[in-house]
Each structure stands twice: as structure tokens, then as C-alpha cells.
Design a protein around this motif. Structure first.
Motif, PDB file in Angstrom:
ATOM      1  N   TYR A 132       0.811  -1.208   0.000  1.00 22.03           N
ATOM      2  CA  TYR A 132       0.000   0.000   0.000  1.00 22.03           C
ATOM      3  C   TYR A 132       0.850   1.265   0.000  1.00 22.03           C
ATOM      4  O   TYR A 132       0.311   2.369   0.026  1.00 22.03           O
ATOM      5  N   ASN A 133       2.178   1.134  -0.007  1.00 20.18           N
ATOM      6  CA  ASN A 133       3.039   2.298  -0.223  1.00 20.18           C
ATOM      7  C   ASN A 133       4.343   1.870  -0.894  1.00 20.18           C
ATOM      8  O   ASN A 133       4.645   0.682  -1.015  1.00 20.18           O
ATOM      9  N   LYS A 134       5.107   2.858  -1.334  1.00 17.48           N
ATOM     10  CA  LYS A 134       6.302   2.586  -2.134  1.00 17.48           C
ATOM     11  C   LYS A 134       7.390   1.860  -1.340  1.00 17.48           C
ATOM     12  O   LYS A 134       8.043   0.942  -1.849  1.00 17.48           O
ATOM     13  N   PHE A 135       7.582   2.270  -0.099  1.00 12.20           N
ATOM     14  CA  PHE A 135       8.620   1.668   0.727  1.00 12.20           C
ATOM     15  C   PHE A 135       8.402   0.164   0.890  1.00 12.20           C
ATOM     16  O   PHE A 135       9.315  -0.642   0.693  1.00 12.20           O
ATOM     17  N   LEU A 136       7.186  -0.215   1.224  1.00  4.65           N
ATOM     18  CA  LEU A 136       6.884  -1.631   1.454  1.00  4.65           C
ATOM     19  C   LEU A 136       6.878  -2.416   0.139  1.00  4.65           C
ATOM     20  O   LEU A 136       7.277  -3.584   0.110  1.00  4.65           O
ATOM     21  N   ALA A 137       6.439  -1.782  -0.944  1.00  3.43           N
ATOM     22  CA  ALA A 137       6.465  -2.459  -2.245  1.00  3.43           C
ATOM     23  C   ALA A 137       7.904  -2.755  -2.667  1.00  3.43           C
ATOM     24  O   ALA A 137       8.189  -3.823  -3.222  1.00  3.43           O
ATOM     25  N   LYS A 138       8.805  -1.824  -2.379  1.00  4.08           N
ATOM     26  CA  LYS A 138      10.218  -2.030  -2.709  1.00  4.08           C
ATOM     27  C   LYS A 138      10.778  -3.210  -1.910  1.00  4.08           C
ATOM     28  O   LYS A 138      11.455  -4.082  -2.463  1.00  4.08           O
ATOM     29  N   ILE A 139      10.517  -3.239  -0.602  1.00  8.24           N
ATOM     30  CA  ILE A 139      10.985  -4.361   0.225  1.00  8.24           C
ATOM     31  C   ILE A 139      10.404  -5.680  -0.282  1.00  8.24           C
ATOM     32  O   ILE A 139      11.099  -6.694  -0.384  1.00  8.24           O
ATOM     33  N   ALA A 140       9.122  -5.659  -0.618  1.00 13.28           N
ATOM     34  CA  ALA A 140       8.458  -6.881  -1.081  1.00 13.28           C
ATOM     35  C   ALA A 140       9.048  -7.378  -2.398  1.00 13.28           C
ATOM     36  O   ALA A 140       9.116  -8.585  -2.649  1.00 13.28           O
ATOM     37  N   SER A 141       9.516  -6.446  -3.237  1.00 15.41           N
ATOM     38  CA  SER A 141      10.053  -6.846  -4.550  1.00 15.41           C
ATOM     39  C   SER A 141      11.348  -7.639  -4.418  1.00 15.41           C
ATOM     40  O   SER A 141      11.710  -8.405  -5.304  1.00 15.41           O
ATOM     41  N   ASP A 142      12.056  -7.456  -3.304  1.00 10.48           N
ATOM     42  CA  ASP A 142      13.309  -8.191  -3.077  1.00 10.48           C
ATOM     43  C   ASP A 142      13.088  -9.484  -2.292  1.00 10.48           C
ATOM     44  O   ASP A 142      14.040 -10.231  -2.049  1.00 10.48           O
ATOM     45  N   TRP A 143      11.850  -9.747  -1.881  1.00  8.16           N
ATOM     46  CA  TRP A 143      11.572 -10.808  -0.918  1.00  8.16           C
ATOM     47  C   TRP A 143      11.807 -12.206  -1.478  1.00  8.16           C
ATOM     48  O   TRP A 143      12.424 -13.046  -0.845  1.00  8.16           O
ATOM     49  N   ASN A 144      11.289 -12.445  -2.677  1.00  8.72           N
ATOM     50  CA  ASN A 144      11.319 -13.801  -3.243  1.00  8.72           C
ATOM     51  C   ASN A 144      12.109 -13.889  -4.545  1.00  8.72           C
ATOM     52  O   ASN A 144      11.787 -14.691  -5.425  1.00  8.72           O
ATOM     53  N   LYS A 145      13.117 -13.045  -4.706  1.00 10.13           N
ATOM     54  CA  LYS A 145      13.932 -13.097  -5.925  1.00 10.13           C
ATOM     55  C   LYS A 145      14.674 -14.427  -6.018  1.00 10.13           C
ATOM     56  O   LYS A 145      15.081 -14.963  -4.998  1.00 10.13           O
ATOM     57  N   PRO A 146      14.868 -14.929  -7.262  1.00 11.90           N
ATOM     58  CA  PRO A 146      14.359 -14.386  -8.530  1.00 11.90           C
ATOM     59  C   PRO A 146      12.958 -14.899  -8.865  1.00 11.90           C
ATOM     60  O   PRO A 146      12.493 -15.871  -8.285  1.00 11.90           O
ATOM     61  N   ASN A 147      12.328 -14.198  -9.813  1.00 12.03           N
ATOM     62  CA  ASN A 147      11.035 -14.611 -10.365  1.00 12.03           C
ATOM     63  C   ASN A 147       9.966 -14.732  -9.289  1.00 12.03           C
ATOM     64  O   ASN A 147       9.163 -15.662  -9.298  1.00 12.03           O
ATOM     65  N   GLY A 148       9.956 -13.785  -8.346  1.00 14.41           N
ATOM     66  CA  GLY A 148       9.032 -13.873  -7.225  1.00 14.41           C
ATOM     67  C   GLY A 148       7.939 -12.829  -7.228  1.00 14.41           C
ATOM     68  O   GLY A 148       7.976 -11.845  -7.970  1.00 14.41           O
ATOM     69  N   ILE A 149       6.938 -13.071  -6.376  1.00 13.57           N
ATOM     70  CA  ILE A 149       5.887 -12.100  -6.075  1.00 13.57           C
ATOM     71  C   ILE A 149       5.687 -12.118  -4.559  1.00 13.57           C
ATOM     72  O   ILE A 149       5.658 -13.181  -3.944  1.00 13.57           O
TER      73      ILE A 149
END
Length: 339
Positions: A132-149
Motif C-alpha cells: 500500500y506504499n512505495k517503501f513496502l512495495a520495494k521491500i516486497a520486490s526483493d523478498w522472493n527473488k528471482p522470479n518472485g511475487i
């Protein structure tokens, strides 16, 4: 995108599939720009000197940077994002924030659709963070790399963040991490227990942002019209050189590329900066600010050459770059210096 430069190289050359690949050059004097996940298993990472990487993984394939190719693929990816929404904020050649809050569709469905379209178009994978905000979306994008959601919802905050190392907080770089570690702060939970006043004393105004964001507060909007402060390009040589004709050739090509971008974006500038990096990684820059705006390639090149002539080429150079700054919008025709 996942290990973007290296992934493009593997996609373009399938014989590299499954092999450790590092992009940045083949010379021992270079540094890694991107390492694929096979290479990362051996400890290779961006900014690592290639001579060190070869010691860790002698069988790795080391390739030069092909920026033109990466830009082509990047444009294909961004075109897919813009087909979904105009609310796109590019962060780099392979990363962006997008706002889908107004779209009447499930966020996870949109994320899967993006991944499917990007893979169909480019053959590459990417990782997506949803929140729901940019900071958390950025953290979430690194969570399940590679090819993650990864989706982070309000009810997960702050508990989901507490075990993370402080370096995972976007904005806390190596120096800030070291500063925190030195006072016994290693995790977000340690950080969470510090007062806002203490963080402001430690980091200045940025301390308040850290205090808020690890509590799930970040009111930044998507910025689709980020002001460009400079425009430039650079290259790292596969073999270091101090040959002036070689350097002049690169500056000539850089000047044309910069001029084309200025014309395309209807902007011009007054300050030209030449950057070089020696084999010992020491950086040197030379700048010149003009009284009049320029955007023609021949004028940019003329200034670049004058700056190059001011630099003593007594040792090998591993990187050269050219930038124009002090930018402003223009609709007028530039007169040449001779005019």
C-alpha cells in the motif's frame, strides 16, 4: 528485473544457460556490473573487482557491458507497464514503481499478467512487490527473488519487517548499516526500538523517514514527471587504456548520444562534465559551465575534448564518462559557437 544485464546475455546466447555469468568486462582491472544467480552462489556480486571474482569462480563467463542492447529490452518491458497504467515511475533501467490502485482488478492477477507478458516478449523474469506504499512495495520486490511475487498488507506491519537486517531497509546503505551495527543495531526490530529523536540525531532529516517507514508510513506518490538533473553516458573498458585517440572516439560517440537525447526530450544544458576512473579506482572529474545553452553534438564534443586535454594521461584509464547538466527546457534553435 532479475539479474538484468546477465539475464539478457543468457537469453541472447542460450549456450550460457546454467553457467555462472558476470557482466562488466573481461579484463582483470574491471568490476562486475551484474552477476546472474548461478554466479552469486560463488559469492560474486556487483561492484566486485573481476580479478577477485575470477579467484572465487574461475569457470565464470565474464562479458562486456552492452548498454544499447539492455536499453532495447528495457524499453520493451516499460512499454508493457505503460499499457497497464500511465502511473509509472522509472527508478532505473530495470526497475519502476507503478500505481494500480484505480484499476478494478486483483493486484496479484495484475502482477502475474505483467510477469507473463514480460516473459513472452523478452524471455526474462522479474520480481514484483505489492503493497500500500512505495517503501513496502520495494521491500516486497526483493523478498522472493528471482522470479518472485510478494504482497505485504497493512495487518502484517510491523511484525513482518522486524526480523529483517537493517540493510534491507531501502535507503540504508553500507555506510549507514556500518554506523548502526557499531552501536549494536542489526535488525529492523533493533531499529524499531529507537526513538525518532535518536534517529534524527544519527541521520538528520532522513532519520524521521526511517522511523515512519519501518512503521508502514510512507506517503510518497508515484512521480511520473521526475525532474531530470543531468544526462550522460559512460563505459568501462574491457582493457584499460591511455590512448588519446581511443578516448576521443568514445567522447565523440557519447556526444552524439547525449545530443540525440537532449533533442528528443527538448532540453539543453550549460555544464559539461568529463569523468574518468583510473586502474587504481581513483576518480577524476573535470567540468565546464558555459554562458549559453548547448545541445548540438559538435559543441558537446568540442567541450569534452577541451576537458580531456586538461587531464594528464600518465596512467591507464578503466572508465570514461560524459555528462551534461544545468538543464532547462527549450523550444528555441541553438546557434553554434561560430554563429
Amino acid at each position: 528485473m532479475d539479474a538484468f544485464y546477465a539475464s539478457v546475455e543468457v537469453q541472447d546466447n542460450p549456450t550460457l544457460k546454467g553457467k555462472p555469468v558476470a557482466v562488466g568486462g573481461s579484463s582483470d582491472h574491471g568490476i562486475i556490473t551484474t552477476a546472474n544467480y548461478e554466479a552469486r552462489k560463488f559469492g560474486l556480486h556487483s561492484a566486485m573487482p573481476i580479478f577477485m571474482a575470477k579467484n572465487l569462480c574461475p569457470n565464470a563467463v565474464f562479458l562486456p557491458v552492452r548498454m544499447k542492447r539492455y536499453k532495447e529490452v528495457s524499453q520493451q518491458v516499460f512499454k508493457i507497464l505503460y499499457e497497464i497504467t500511465d502511473l509509472v515511475e522509472p527508478v532505473s533501467i530495470d526497475e519502476a514503481y507503478i500505481d494500480i490502485s484505480f484499476i478494478d482488478s486483483d493486484a496479484l492477477s495484475i502482477a502475474h499478467m505483467i510477469k507473463k507478458r514480460v516473459h513472452a516478449k523478452t524471455g526474462l523474469t522479474l520480481s514484483i512487490g505489492i503493497s500500500y506504499n512505495k517503501f513496502l512495495a520495494k521491500i516486497a520486490s526483493d523478498w522472493n527473488k528471482p522470479n518472485g511475487i510478494k504482497l505485504i498488507s497493512p495487518d502484517m506491519i510491523p511484525e513482518i519487517l522486524l526480523p529483517l537486517p537493517v540493510k534491507s531497509v531501502h535507503g540504508i546503505g553500507p555506510k549507514s548499516t556500518e554506523k548502526l551495527n557499531n552501536i549494536g543495531i542489526y535488525t529492523v526490530e533493533d531499529l524499531y526500538n529507537l526513538s525518532e529523536e535518536f534517529l534524527v540525531e544519527l541521520f538528520g532529516k532522513w532519520g524521521s523517514d526511517i522511523y515512519d517507514r519501518i512503521r508502514g508510513i510512507d506517503n510518497r506518490k508515484i512521480n511520473t514527471e521526475r525532474e531530470r538533473k543531468s544526462l550522460g553516458t559512460e563505459t568501462t573498458f574491457s582493457e584499460s587504456t591511455k590512448d588519446k585517440n581511443t578516448l576521443k572516439s568514445y567522447l565523440h560517440d557519447f556526444s552524439i548520444e547525449i545530443s540525440d537525447s537532449l533533442i528528443k526530450n527538448q532540453i539543453h544544458g550549460k555544464t559539461i562534465t568529463l569523468k574518468i576512473k583510473y586502474e587504481d579506482f581513483k576518480l577524476k572529474t573535470k567540468s565546464k559551465t558555459l554562458l549559453t545553452d548547448i545541445y548540438l553534438a559538435k559543441d558537446i564534443y568540442e567541450i569534452a575534448l577541451s576537458l580531456l586535454n586538461e587531464i594528464k594521461l600518465d596512467r591507464n584509464i578503466r572508465l570514461i564518462g560524459l555528462t551534461i547538466s544545468n538543464l532547462s527546457s527549450t523550444q528555441a534553435e541553438q546557434l553554434s559557437f561560430l554563429d
